[in-house]
Scaffold this motif. Structure first.
Motif, short mmCIF file in Angstrom:
data_model
loop_
_atom_site.label_atom_id
_atom_site.label_comp_id
_atom_site.label_asym_id
_atom_site.label_seq_id
_atom_site.Cartn_x
_atom_site.Cartn_y
_atom_site.Cartn_z
N LEU A 42 -7.71 -7.61 0.90
CA LEU A 42 -7.96 -6.28 1.91
C LEU A 42 -7.94 -6.81 3.34
O LEU A 42 -7.57 -5.89 3.96
N PRO A 43 -8.14 -8.05 3.74
CA PRO A 43 -8.05 -8.66 5.13
C PRO A 43 -6.50 -8.37 5.80
O PRO A 43 -6.45 -7.83 6.82
N ASP A 44 -5.73 -9.04 4.79
CA ASP A 44 -4.20 -8.77 5.09
C ASP A 44 -3.68 -7.30 5.20
O ASP A 44 -3.03 -7.08 6.19
N LEU A 45 -4.40 -6.58 4.39
CA LEU A 45 -3.93 -4.91 4.28
C LEU A 45 -4.83 -4.38 5.53
O LEU A 45 -4.02 -3.65 6.36
N LEU A 46 -5.88 -4.77 6.05
CA LEU A 46 -6.52 -4.23 7.31
C LEU A 46 -5.61 -4.59 8.26
O LEU A 46 -5.41 -3.86 9.39
N ASP A 47 -5.20 -5.75 8.19
CA ASP A 47 -4.26 -6.24 9.39
C ASP A 47 -2.97 -5.45 9.71
O ASP A 47 -2.59 -5.14 10.92
N ARG A 48 -2.60 -4.82 8.67
CA ARG A 48 -1.35 -3.82 8.66
C ARG A 48 -1.75 -2.47 8.82
O ARG A 48 -1.05 -1.59 8.79
N ALA A 335 -5.83 12.09 -3.82
CA ALA A 335 -4.49 12.03 -3.33
C ALA A 335 -4.18 12.90 -1.95
O ALA A 335 -3.64 12.21 -1.20
N PRO A 336 -4.84 14.02 -1.82
CA PRO A 336 -4.42 14.84 -0.70
C PRO A 336 -5.20 14.17 0.57
O PRO A 336 -4.89 14.48 1.80
N TYR A 337 -6.08 13.30 0.46
CA TYR A 337 -6.83 12.56 1.59
C TYR A 337 -6.29 11.27 2.01
O TYR A 337 -7.10 10.64 2.75
N ALA A 338 -5.40 10.78 1.06
CA ALA A 338 -4.86 9.29 1.42
C ALA A 338 -3.27 9.61 1.49
O ALA A 338 -2.70 10.13 0.99
N ASP A 339 -2.97 8.39 2.26
CA ASP A 339 -1.51 8.29 2.39
C ASP A 339 -0.90 7.70 1.05
O ASP A 339 0.28 7.92 0.81
N ARG A 340 -1.51 6.86 0.20
CA ARG A 340 -1.00 6.40 -0.78
C ARG A 340 -2.18 6.47 -1.88
O ARG A 340 -3.17 5.84 -1.66
N THR A 341 -2.13 6.82 -3.00
CA THR A 341 -2.74 6.87 -4.18
C THR A 341 -2.19 6.02 -5.36
O THR A 341 -1.31 6.70 -6.15
N CYS A 374 -2.33 -6.17 -8.08
CA CYS A 374 -2.61 -6.00 -6.44
C CYS A 374 -1.33 -6.62 -5.68
O CYS A 374 -1.15 -6.21 -4.64
N ALA A 375 -0.72 -7.64 -6.21
CA ALA A 375 0.48 -8.04 -5.49
C ALA A 375 1.48 -6.90 -5.36
O ALA A 375 2.15 -6.93 -4.22
N GLU A 376 1.75 -6.27 -6.31
CA GLU A 376 2.78 -5.16 -6.28
C GLU A 376 2.26 -4.07 -5.47
O GLU A 376 3.05 -3.35 -4.57
N LEU A 377 0.95 -3.77 -5.50
CA LEU A 377 0.42 -2.88 -4.66
C LEU A 377 0.27 -3.17 -3.06
O LEU A 377 0.69 -2.61 -2.21
N ALA A 378 0.13 -4.23 -2.76
CA ALA A 378 0.36 -5.00 -1.23
C ALA A 378 1.90 -5.07 -0.81
O ALA A 378 2.07 -4.55 0.24
N ALA A 379 2.70 -5.20 -1.87
CA ALA A 379 4.16 -5.03 -1.43
C ALA A 379 4.54 -3.61 -1.26
O ALA A 379 5.28 -3.46 -0.03
N VAL A 380 4.03 -2.84 -2.00
CA VAL A 380 4.34 -1.22 -1.59
C VAL A 380 3.76 -0.96 -0.30
O VAL A 380 4.71 -0.35 0.62
N LEU A 381 2.59 -1.37 0.14
CA LEU A 381 1.87 -0.78 1.20
C LEU A 381 2.64 -1.63 2.41
O LEU A 381 2.80 -1.07 3.63
N THR A 382 3.14 -2.95 2.16
CA THR A 382 3.57 -3.61 3.33
C THR A 382 5.08 -3.13 3.68
O THR A 382 5.33 -3.07 4.79
N ALA A 383 5.95 -2.64 2.69
CA ALA A 383 7.14 -2.06 2.90
C ALA A 383 6.81 -0.78 3.63
O ALA A 383 7.70 -0.45 4.38
N GLN A 384 5.78 0.17 3.31
CA GLN A 384 5.70 1.25 3.77
C GLN A 384 5.27 1.01 5.47
O GLN A 384 5.61 1.74 6.30
#
Length: 388
Positions: A42-48, A335-341, A374-384
């Motif tokens: 979560l800290p790494d995703l927060l940084d992004r 989902a309507p209230y988030a960028d990714r679900t 979670c690794a795949e989730l982080a990869a998806v969000l990092t790519a976005q």
């Protein structure tokens, strides 16, 4: 102290509950690498610029583990987070809000904007729906006594299994049949009613045994309980003698007489009944007159109802109808209230089918995706993050 102002800049993602459970499992692991990756997730995703968006239905699932130490670790993990987002509850001490809190915000927005469609209601409701702060602000200290909730959570699980096991069952294919087809049918004689209920019981018991959640201990008992309720409803109709039996059944179920449309199909009428039951709960919470609320708000305006009805109509009928499907749909309603679900494989396929059938469902669920871990989730969000 919680920052409960609406989010202006951060992007939100809704994790599947399995992702949160997996994080805590890794934190409890003997592997230093797994522990470090989980602690940095979560800290790494927060940084992004990404914040997790949580609701009561996440917490409800996280509390349901046989090992009390695991549940304690899950709560401790959430309490330790310096910044998360959550659905604002009606009662601040209740923890993250539920699907009813989302619906309440949507109804409040619709009351003041009667011409708005579901996408516009989403935009209006989102400004007041989401709170941001530390994990300790989202989940009150009272949750340290979560063991007191065990009995209620167990009952909730059992009810979810019952609902998913029975909801799709039909003795005959009647969803597309108009209500008028039953309006002039007389009430059955007691002996005929008993024979009919016996046949229905056998049909439903077989359905639950072969298609229901495998954790249901006794399919015949569950079917018998449901048939007993049908029998009680039928006896109440005979005793009332106010309207034709078919109409009286719908009135007793919760519909107002003026809302019963003989040309509507059975499926459409059940959708309306479900909506009005939900709306009555919201009306009580908002202390609004029922007649006025019903007149001013339609189910087509409310993202929660659009998503739930689309999933009921178009979702893939799985070989095993698991009780968890109910919670999966509740999380999808964020989902309507988030960028990714992030959802599981079954829900993703059902959402794909619904998207092809409903343009509004498609607009409301554009960010729905699946990540195996979670690794795949982080990869998806990092790519976005890189492409935004």
């Amino acid at each position: 102290m919680s920052d409960t102002t609406p989010i202006n800049r951060a992007r939100l993602f809704v994790p599947d509950t399995a992702h949160l459970a997996g994080l805590v499992s890794d934190i409890m692991s003997e592997s230093r690498e797994r522990r470090r990756a989980a602690q940095r997730f979560l800290p790494d995703l927060l940084d992004r610029g990404w914040l997790p968006l949580l609701c009561w239905h996440h917490i409800e699932e996280l509390l349901q583990h046989r090992d009390e130490h695991v549940v304690d670790a899950r709560l401790s993990y959430l309490w330790s987070q310096p910044l998360i987002a959550w659905i604002r509850p009606a009662e601040p001490s209740a923890g993250p809000g539920s699907i009813i809190d989302v619906l309440r915000a949507e109804v409040s927005a619709a009351i003041g904007n009667p011409s708005a469609d579901a996408a516009q209601i989403r935009d209006l409701a989102g400004h007041e729906l989401i709170a941001v702060g530390a994990g300790a602000d989202a989940i009150p200290e009272s949750f340290r006594d979560w063991r007191l909730l065990r009995e209620a959570l167990t009952q909730q699980q059992q009810n979810a299994r019952r609902v998913t096991a029975i909801a799709r069952w039909r003795a005959t294919q009647i969803d597309d049949t108009p209500i008028s087809a039953w309006m002039n049918q007389p009430a059955r004689e007691p002996d005929a009613t008993a024979r009919m209920l016996g046949k229905l019981h056998e049909s439903l018991a077989h359905e639950i045994a072969t298609r229901g959640d495998r954790r249901i201990p006794d399919a015949r008992s569950m079917a018998a309980e449901f048939m007993q309720q049908i029998d009680r409803d039928g006896r109440a109709v005979v005793e009332d003698r106010v309207a034709k039996p078919a109409i009286q059944l719908l009135i007793n179920a919760g519909l107002d007489p003026e809302d019963i449309d003989p040309s509507a199909t059975f499926g459409e009428t059940m959708d309306l009944l479900t909506f009005q039951k939900r709306l009555r709960v919201v009306a009580e919470g908002l202390r609004l007159p029922w007649a006025e609320l019903k007149r001013r708000v339609t189910r087509q305006q409310l993202p929660v109802m659009v998503i739930e009805e689309s999933m009921r109509r178009h979702a893939q009928d799985q070989p095993e109808r698991k009780g968890s499907e109910l919670n999966d749909t509740h999380l999808l309603c964020l989902a309507p209230y988030a960028d990714r679900t992030f959802v599981d494989k079954r829900t993703l396929e059902s959402a794909r089918r619904a998207r092809n059938k409903s343009p509004m469902f498609d607009r409301l669920t554009t960010g729905v995706a699946r990540a195996r871990d979670c690794a795949e989730l982080a990869a998806v969000l990092t790519a976005q993050s890189r492409t935004s």
